[in-house]
Design a protein around this motif. Structure first.
Motif, PDB file in Angstrom:
ATOM      1  N   PHE A   9       0.817  -1.208   0.000  1.00 24.93           N
ATOM      2  CA  PHE A   9       0.000   0.000   0.000  1.00 24.93           C
ATOM      3  C   PHE A   9       0.854   1.262   0.000  1.00 24.93           C
ATOM      4  CE2 PHE A   9      -2.750  -3.286   1.785  1.00 24.93           C
ATOM      5  CZ  PHE A   9      -3.754  -3.241   0.826  1.00 24.93           C
ATOM      6  N   GLY A  10       0.532   2.141  -0.936  1.00 25.99           N
ATOM      7  CA  GLY A  10       1.337   3.340  -1.145  1.00 25.99           C
ATOM      8  C   GLY A  10       2.439   3.128  -2.157  1.00 25.99           C
ATOM      9  N   ARG A  14      -2.877   1.447  -4.054  1.00 26.23           N
ATOM     10  CA  ARG A  14      -3.132   2.824  -3.634  1.00 26.23           C
ATOM     11  C   ARG A  14      -3.599   2.878  -2.185  1.00 26.23           C
ATOM     12  NH1 ARG A  14      -2.899   6.247  -7.861  1.00 26.23           N
ATOM     13  NH2 ARG A  14      -3.147   5.396  -9.963  1.00 26.23           N
ATOM     14  N   THR A  15      -3.282   3.980  -1.514  1.00 29.66           N
ATOM     15  CA  THR A  15      -3.774   4.204  -0.160  1.00 29.66           C
ATOM     16  C   THR A  15      -5.214   4.724  -0.229  1.00 29.66           C
ATOM     17  OG1 THR A  15      -2.770   6.408  -0.178  1.00 29.66           O
ATOM     18  CG2 THR A  15      -1.474   4.619   0.797  1.00 29.66           C
ATOM     19  N   GLN A  16      -5.799   4.942   0.918  1.00 35.14           N
ATOM     20  CA  GLN A  16      -7.194   5.367   0.993  1.00 35.14           C
ATOM     21  C   GLN A  16      -7.410   6.731   0.328  1.00 35.14           C
ATOM     22  OE1 GLN A  16      -6.999   4.979   5.263  1.00 35.14           O
ATOM     23  NE2 GLN A  16      -8.719   3.550   5.254  1.00 35.14           N
ATOM     24  N   TRP A  84      -9.119   0.008   0.705  1.00 34.92           N
ATOM     25  CA  TRP A  84      -7.781  -0.516   0.405  1.00 34.92           C
ATOM     26  C   TRP A  84      -7.793  -1.436  -0.807  1.00 34.92           C
ATOM     27  CZ3 TRP A  84      -4.072   1.912   2.839  1.00 34.92           C
ATOM     28  CH2 TRP A  84      -4.276   2.413   4.137  1.00 34.92           C
TER      29      TRP A  84
END
Length: 204
Positions: A9-10, A14-16, A84
């Motif tokens: 994630f990130g 992708r993050t939120q 997420w």
């Protein structure tokens, strides 16, 4: 150096989004600042697999001074999973190129069971790029714990100095460097491409 160990994630995913964060805040009924303090304050044992999703959300509620009923827990769990759920196709393409060129790939992600199950069901084509999947919930260790990196190194079958670790959280990159891995603090695909080329992992 012939191996890249990715965060999820990130980096690959992708993050939120702002929209998904707002939906969680609204569903919780908790003031946003307090909500996120409690959300992240209870997250580590959830990511490590010590808590189920419902148990995690009840812990979040108690930390905020409230009790979530079963309906609220189910709603928050669903919204969290959705928040997420997105991959970054540009980064997936980058990983595909590395894999096709013979670079060994792995993934080390702090991720709870429910989100891991979702990714295995919905994004199998992405996960197949990473023969070694260090999902914290499944290995019982989470970054920046040195044992989480050790688990991945054993699975990859390489010495630390042959690995570039890529993460968007600086403390995790620092932990990797302290163990002898190369580290890249991810802020953009372009920046990572420059790093990979500089280390001879791509032609630029």
């Amino acid at each position: 150096m012939d191996t890249v160990l990715f965060d999820m994630f990130g980096v690959i995913a992708r993050t939120q989004s702002a929209q998904s964060r707002a939906a969680l805040e609204h569903a919780s009924g908790i003031q946003p600042g307090l909500f996120w303090e409690c959300y992240w304050g209870e997250r580590f044992p959830y990511d490590r697999g010590d808590l189920t999703g419902p148990a995690y959300w009840r812990s979040v509620g108690r930390r905020a001074g409230t009790e979530f009923d079963d309906r609220r827990v189910a709603e928050l769990l669903e919204l969290d999973l959705e928040s997420w759920s997105r991959v970054d196709e540009d980064m997936v393409s980058l990983a595909e190129g590395l894999s096709a060129s013979g670079v060994r790939l792995g993934m080390l992600s702090n991720i709870p069971f429910e989100i891991a199950d979702m990714f295995e069901a919905d994004h199998a084509r992405v996960l197949r790029l990473f023969p070694v999947l260090g999902f914290s919930c499944r290995i019982g260790r989470a970054k920046p714990d040195p044992e989480s990196f050790g688990w991945c190194l054993e699975g990859l079958g390489v010495e630390p100095g042959r690995v570039l670790f890529v993460d968007d959280t600086e403390r995790n990159v620092t932990a990797a460097r302290e163990l002898g891995l190369g580290g890249h603090h991810f802020t953009s695909a372009a920046g990572l491409r420059e790093e990979l080329a500089a280390r001879g992992l791509t032609r630029g």
